[in-house]
Design a protein around this motif. Sequence first.
Motif, mmCIF file in Angstrom:
data_model
loop_
_atom_site.group_PDB
_atom_site.id
_atom_site.type_symbol
_atom_site.label_atom_id
_atom_site.label_comp_id
_atom_site.label_asym_id
_atom_site.label_seq_id
_atom_site.Cartn_x
_atom_site.Cartn_y
_atom_site.Cartn_z
ATOM 1 N N GLN A 146 37.020 37.374 42.445
ATOM 2 C CA GLN A 146 36.670 36.065 41.764
ATOM 3 C C GLN A 146 36.996 34.983 42.798
ATOM 4 O O GLN A 146 36.165 33.865 42.897
ATOM 5 N N VAL A 147 38.067 35.148 43.854
ATOM 6 C CA VAL A 147 38.448 33.956 44.663
ATOM 7 C C VAL A 147 37.782 33.878 45.937
ATOM 8 O O VAL A 147 37.293 33.126 46.573
ATOM 9 N N ARG A 148 37.130 35.198 46.216
ATOM 10 C CA ARG A 148 36.422 35.432 47.800
ATOM 11 C C ARG A 148 35.151 34.545 47.765
ATOM 12 O O ARG A 148 35.091 33.802 48.881
ATOM 13 N N PRO A 149 34.195 34.301 46.823
ATOM 14 C CA PRO A 149 33.349 33.314 46.908
ATOM 15 C C PRO A 149 33.539 31.925 47.014
ATOM 16 O O PRO A 149 32.956 31.281 47.364
ATOM 17 N N VAL B 258 43.827 26.741 51.496
ATOM 18 C CA VAL B 258 43.566 27.391 50.025
ATOM 19 C C VAL B 258 44.997 27.822 49.639
ATOM 20 O O VAL B 258 45.439 28.638 50.501
ATOM 21 N N ILE B 259 45.555 27.630 48.759
ATOM 22 C CA ILE B 259 46.621 28.047 47.909
ATOM 23 C C ILE B 259 45.961 28.798 46.416
ATOM 24 O O ILE B 259 45.267 28.193 45.630
ATOM 25 N N VAL B 260 46.266 30.172 46.424
ATOM 26 C CA VAL B 260 45.804 30.817 45.169
ATOM 27 C C VAL B 260 46.934 31.275 44.327
ATOM 28 O O VAL B 260 47.967 31.587 44.925
ATOM 29 N N THR B 261 47.144 30.719 42.938
ATOM 30 C CA THR B 261 48.330 31.337 42.133
ATOM 31 C C THR B 261 47.501 32.668 41.199
ATOM 32 O O THR B 261 46.387 32.348 40.972
#
Length: 987
Positions: free
Chosen positions: A364-367, A377-380
């Motif tokens: 989900q995050v890659r694109p 980018v910070i992903v939680t």
Amino acid sequence: MSVDTLIHRIWDDHPPVKAREALHAHVSRIRRALRIAGGDAPAIVSRTNAYVMRVDPDCVDLRCYTNRVTQSRSLRESDEEAALHLLDRADAVWYGEPLAGIAGSWPEHLRAAVGETSLAAAMTRADILIDTGRFADAVPVLLPLVEEHPVDEAMAERLAVALYGSSRTAEATRLLQRTRQRVVRDIGLDAGRRLHRVHQGILAGTPARDLPRYVDGGEAVSSVRPTSRAPDNLPRDVPWVGRRDELGRLGAVLREGDSARGVVVTVEAISGMGGVGKTSLAVHVGHQLRDRFPDGRLFVHLGGHAPDRTVPTPARVLTELLRLLGMNVKELPRETDELVALWRSSARDRRMLVILDDAVDSDQVRPLLPGASPTVVIVTSRRRLPGLPGVRALALDVLPPEDAIALFAQRLGRPVGSSEADLADIVRICDYLPLAVEIAASRLLARPSWTPADLLRQLGGGGGHLAELRDGERTMTHVFELSYRALNAEQQLVFRRVGLHGGVEFGPAAVAALTGLSTDAAERVLEELMTHFLVFEPSPHRFTMHDLLRGYARSLIEAGDVDTEEDARRAFQDLVDHYVGAADLADRSAYPFRSRMTSVVPGATARSRLDVTDAQTAEQWLITESANLLDTLDWVAEHGSERRLALVVHALAGFLDMEGHLAKAEPLLRRAVGHWRDEDDSASLARALLDLSSMHTHGSRFEEAIAESRDALEIARSLGDTELEVQCIQRLSLPLWQTGQYALTQSLQKRSLDLLTKTGSKLQIARSRNHLGITHLHLAEDQKALECFTAALAGFTELGEARGMYSAMNNLAELHQRMGNPQAAERVYRDALGVAEGVGSKRDQATLHMNLASVLEVLGKTDEALALFDGVLVVMRSVGDRRGETIALNGIGRACRAAGRFEEALAWHTAALELARRIHAAGEEVDVLYDLARCEQGLGRMAQAAASLAASLSISKRIGAPAEEARAMRALTELSGISGGPVVPEQ
């Protein structure tokens, strides 16, 4: 070329004794080689004391190469990607050293000149790659140049920056040292200050993109282009407690990211259990390091753990990111790959912070990652995210006991008389989870008469609270239950029913539909829930609820203790009816020209909940609620009956069409057509066909649109429905006109006007006169066109119909232009833009700008015209209007030609011609061929110009366009005069 010149160029000042005979022998061998090459090869013709070879200049590879390099360098500052493309095209015709093996001063001079061009091409490519952060790609371009020119300081500087930007710092410093030593040894001079400053900048950790500016100005300067207002939708920060180690690590990583930006985006993934404070930490870091992100801070929720709603697709998330950057949703492409490309292009030179909250997984995050960019980018997520490029994971645990106590005391304000032991017990029961601690403190604040000891007794009472607090998800259920019990009955009702709403954001009217409250009462209760931190207001009158809270609210519904299953079903159906009914009302106001079914939600009370005063507010409501409307449509498509879906997609067809949702709408519109056909409901089938035809027209799928409108027209005539027949004629006329079928369109519009005269509908009469005027315009019936446009404008003005007004004004301006009065055309176009401001769709405004640009180009205002065409092209591509894209491409070509940039213009005209033929837009093909011929004539390609004019003339005759036919004839006559005789088009 004269024989003497050839002899000198071959043998300099030392020709052989029989130089002319030797030259003749060389020419003979060349002629034999040309004959072997085939009949298309040019011939060498003997003249008195000379040889002549006539060759199309564009067939000479060396000339093509140098021209493309020159064009690329001229585009270097304005369009870097176009410049790179030209360099690639130049490389495609590079076949090695020219005149290799031939001695003499002239060949040496030519090779030296071409060598300089080749060097300039390589340096231009390297500069573009470095400026756009593609340092690793720049290294192989520069390495051989530096080896060939070891004391060229400019080359060494560029290669050092590229190596440093590719994380090859040691190689960069060694290169700088080696170059300085060679300069001293070979030239006897100390190396320039620039190499020294590059070295200093590297040692100081200056970001790679800033090194050239550091060298020029003595300090690092941001390479991003700041906007007038950087986007910032970060949630508010709170007074912070604890997480010192995590904050230190994040801060160090983000600062370290500055030095390598442009190589790969810096990604931090914060993971941990629910309620552990992942989002709070990410947001706090964003506020702490605000100054490091001058181009914006974006926050997007990915819905990773929302079991009651569909996880948003990458396309929807990318659309939201681009919207936050200030782009209009209507301008965005529909395909995910195009959205990814646009997002990465937009983020390429921006130093932003992007927080992707609650991710599902790495896929989900890659694109959503912005690629080579200074963006962080910070992903939680509640999951670990392996496989992301450059990701560094940070797993959060619960707070240490002392930090949990400090957090509770801070949120509480440390009341007088509180016991340290009581506070320690409360946070222990909360398992040191930050969210549980915060909600416990809020609970205490909501009961002013309580002390911490009172709260502790509540937490430690019966009901197995200790076990629940230590049991993962059940811990959060207990914390939410405490907050829920503090609400009154009305607040509890709203809290529970909001759990049924599947969208990220909602308004008071949606809550009113779910609960039966008035809109004012629903907003009042939402404000009360905000004080309990159970809902949030990200923008005025738009609310949202955290996913965990939403899940808890849904669990209360599912338990059935207060709301029965029938209550929940009826509440959700009321919500669907609200969105569909409100959309139906808004659509009728925003798009009054559509032929509508009587009602899609019989008896729906949602209509009274929508405050629509005019077409503009109606359209704004549709845009604001677009995500919820699309969710509603998805739900109906999956769970509703075919009849229900057919009604709903009809109600939303205007919105789906104008907002550019072709990919989503088309299969549903086809289902609606199939349903009404199966039901043998002819009137509804005709309107569904019109909806589908409109969608295909705006998608430039004209043949399908024509077939669907004709089917609808046959149905309308068989029913004897005059109003429906008029609507079918109007819908059919558009694709017919856009494919150049002017005479047929005119006969249909005359029929429409006859029918409307009997009905007395002023709005439709004005609309039909406007369309009829267009046919007169293209059939060169200027006076009749003027009468129609003037009457249509008067009718629209009387009714206050702004869309009709600017449409008629647009057509009137085009008539002025055709009649040779561009000054009047410019004035009317600008007046039309004033009327369309704030009313017309982005596509309509782009069309007006495009037409204005055409007039400006005629008036010699080339720069303004070119700027307008560039903006229009972006809009037309984003909404999928291929016909508009064709016109814009051709307009850019005309503007370039007016500026004397014939080679560049040729490429634009060629692209326009290819697209016009692909979509079968005959009228546009006529215009493009004419403009292409003018460009070819300017380049001296008379045969090609004649062929293009002949094709334009042929199509003009076929579609019945006399003005265009006469134009092509005049141009062919002029071309014959220039050439001194008839010009034979190339076959």
